[in-house]
Design an enzyme around this catalytic site. Structure first.
Site, PDB file in Angstrom:
ATOM      1  N   PHE A 309       0.849  -1.194   0.000  1.00 16.72           N
ATOM      2  CA  PHE A 309       0.000   0.000   0.000  1.00 16.72           C
ATOM      3  C   PHE A 309       0.880   1.237   0.000  1.00 16.72           C
ATOM      4  CE2 PHE A 309      -2.467  -3.413   1.866  1.00 16.72           C
ATOM      5  CZ  PHE A 309      -3.677  -3.288   1.212  1.00 16.72           C
ATOM      6  N   ASP A 310       0.427   2.262  -0.738  1.00 18.89           N
ATOM      7  CA  ASP A 310       1.282   3.426  -0.955  1.00 18.89           C
ATOM      8  C   ASP A 310       1.371   4.351   0.244  1.00 18.89           C
ATOM      9  OD1 ASP A 310      -1.319   4.178  -1.172  1.00 18.89           O
ATOM     10  OD2 ASP A 310      -1.030   5.585  -2.816  1.00 18.89           O
ATOM     11  N   LYS A 311       0.336   4.369   1.082  1.00 20.50           N
ATOM     12  CA  LYS A 311       0.379   5.272   2.239  1.00 20.50           C
ATOM     13  C   LYS A 311      -0.637   4.815   3.271  1.00 20.50           C
ATOM     14  CE  LYS A 311      -2.657   8.502  -0.248  1.00 20.50           C
ATOM     15  NZ  LYS A 311      -2.545   7.888  -1.569  1.00 20.50           N
ATOM     16  N   THR A 314      -4.607   5.013   2.905  1.00 17.55           N
ATOM     17  CA  THR A 314      -5.367   4.012   2.150  1.00 17.55           C
ATOM     18  C   THR A 314      -6.002   2.986   3.071  1.00 17.55           C
ATOM     19  OG1 THR A 314      -3.727   4.288   0.403  1.00 17.55           O
ATOM     20  CG2 THR A 314      -5.193   2.412   0.201  1.00 17.55           C
TER      21      THR A 314
END
Length: 387
Positions: A309-311, A314
């Site tokens: 997950f990018d951050k 999310t």
């Protein structure tokens, strides 16, 4: 009672099949076997005719399915006198259709809710006076205003000095985002507590939120590889079933073998299982803010072992919550929270609402505030209990 009537109205074929089973069973138990056979057979043939018409229309449109096996099996079992077998197929067939209708309707509610949130009206400034126009009529360079709590209708550039927006539906970040003059605004973001002015940089069909909605709608209509494979092999499977049925009839010399093979080959529950599962999965993900590109992507999830997950945004619930209170000297934590919440209850800011919610959860009293002044991106000031 209303719910029962609605179910009967929504699924008349299944209701009729169940009634036929009850009446036919009663006649059989009472010794009226001939009446039971004629009644059930007539109902089964009626269903076969109605479904046959729909099947022919589908074939004309180039969509061949394996429903033809079920319809042929109904007719064949009636012809050989196995009327209860025919009714069982009818119940499976109509029950499968009812399940598909129910599951598809329930699964698409989330998608429908997403579509309903699409901005339809924009407030365009003409000679510095706002006028309501359809979003589709907004052109590049138009100046718009967005009122508190409204969705930004199209992508643009902020002209106001500052604005606070909720972009959780676009980025997953639960905390409001402060924007300043010259910053980009994306459609689908929810404006905060102040009116903002913006200049349009993209038409409705090219804006962020509309592209997301279109992506979800396209994904719901797409077919996964497994579903496409089932459709592709429908014709050879049907032909093979007929070949085996005829072979069984010729080999045994009994017409009932033809009907028995078709009954075994009728995959009524499987006809709708996979499409319904994919529709339900993608719609449930849409409700939780997860956009699935297509059915094939969803199918691949079964083989995933690691996700990146990018951050952190999310993975949040999309609603901030008060984590702790750190009061300075001469202040008790609860006293400070009650004072702050008394002022924040007049604000529409997401963080303000979280503070008020936590205060009420703790059972602390809220006092009326005066001289409340809220400044975008700078908080608010107020007088509470002469402080």
């Amino acid at each position: 009672m209303r719910s029962l009537v609605r179910r009967i109205r929504d699924y008349p074929a299944l209701t009729g099949a169940l009634v036929a089973a009850a009446v036919g069973g009663g006649l059989d138990l009472a010794g009226y076997h001939v009446w039971a056979q004629w009644g059930i057979s007539a109902f089964a043939i009626l269903v076969a005719l109605l479904e046959g018409v729909a099947m022919v229309r589908s074939i004309v449109r180039g969509k061949w399915g394996i429903d033809v096996l079920a319809i042929t099996a109904i007719v064949a079992t009636v012809v050989v006198g196995e009327y209860w077998a025919a009714l069982i197929i009818v119940i499976m067939f109509t029950g499968g259709e009812a399940l598909e209708t129910f599951a598809a309707g329930r699964a698409k509610r989330e998608l429908t809710a997403l579509l309903n949130r699409t901005p339809l009206i924009a407030h365009r400034l003409k000679n510095d006076e706002p006028e309501d126009v359809p979003v589709g009529e907004v052109e590049l360079g138009d100046r718009l205003i967005v009122r508190p709590g409204e969705l930004v209708p199209v992508d643009g550039i902020l002209e106001s000095a500052a604005a606070t927006l909720d972009e959780s539906s676009l980025t997953g970040e639960s905390l409001p985002v402060d924007r300043h003059a010259g910053d980009s605004l994306f459609s689908g973001a929810v404006n905060g507590s102040s009116v903002l002015t913006m200049r349009v940089t993209a038409r409705a069909e090219d804006s962020q939120y509309q592209r997301i909605v279109a992506l979800v709608a396209e994904a719901a209509e797409s077919k996964a590889p497994f579903v496409r494979m089932a459709d592709r092999y429908a014709v050879p499977f049907t032909v093979a079933a007929y070949v085996f049925a005829v072979a069984g009839w010729i080999w045994s010399g009994e017409a009932s073998r033809f009907a028995e093979v078709l009954v075994v080959a009728t995959p009524c529950p499987l006809i709708i299982a996979t499409p319904v599962a994919f529709i339900a999965g993608m719609s449930r993900q849409a409700r939780n803010g997860v956009i699935v590109k297509n059915g094939g992507t969803l199918e691949k999830l079964a083989r995933i072992r690691t996700a990146a997950f990018d951050k952190t945004g999310t993975l949040t619930y999309g609603q901030p919550a008060l984590a702790g209170i750190h009061a300075q000297k001469d202040w008790h934590d609860n006293d400070l929270l009650a004072i702050v919440a008394s002022a924040e209850q007049y604000s529409a800011h997401t963080l303000a609402q979280s503070i008020v919610t936590s205060t009420r959860f703790l059972g602390l009293p809220l006092s009326p505030a005066t001289d409340v002044v809220e400044m975008t991106a700078h908080g608010l000031t107020a007088t509470v209990a002469k402080r």
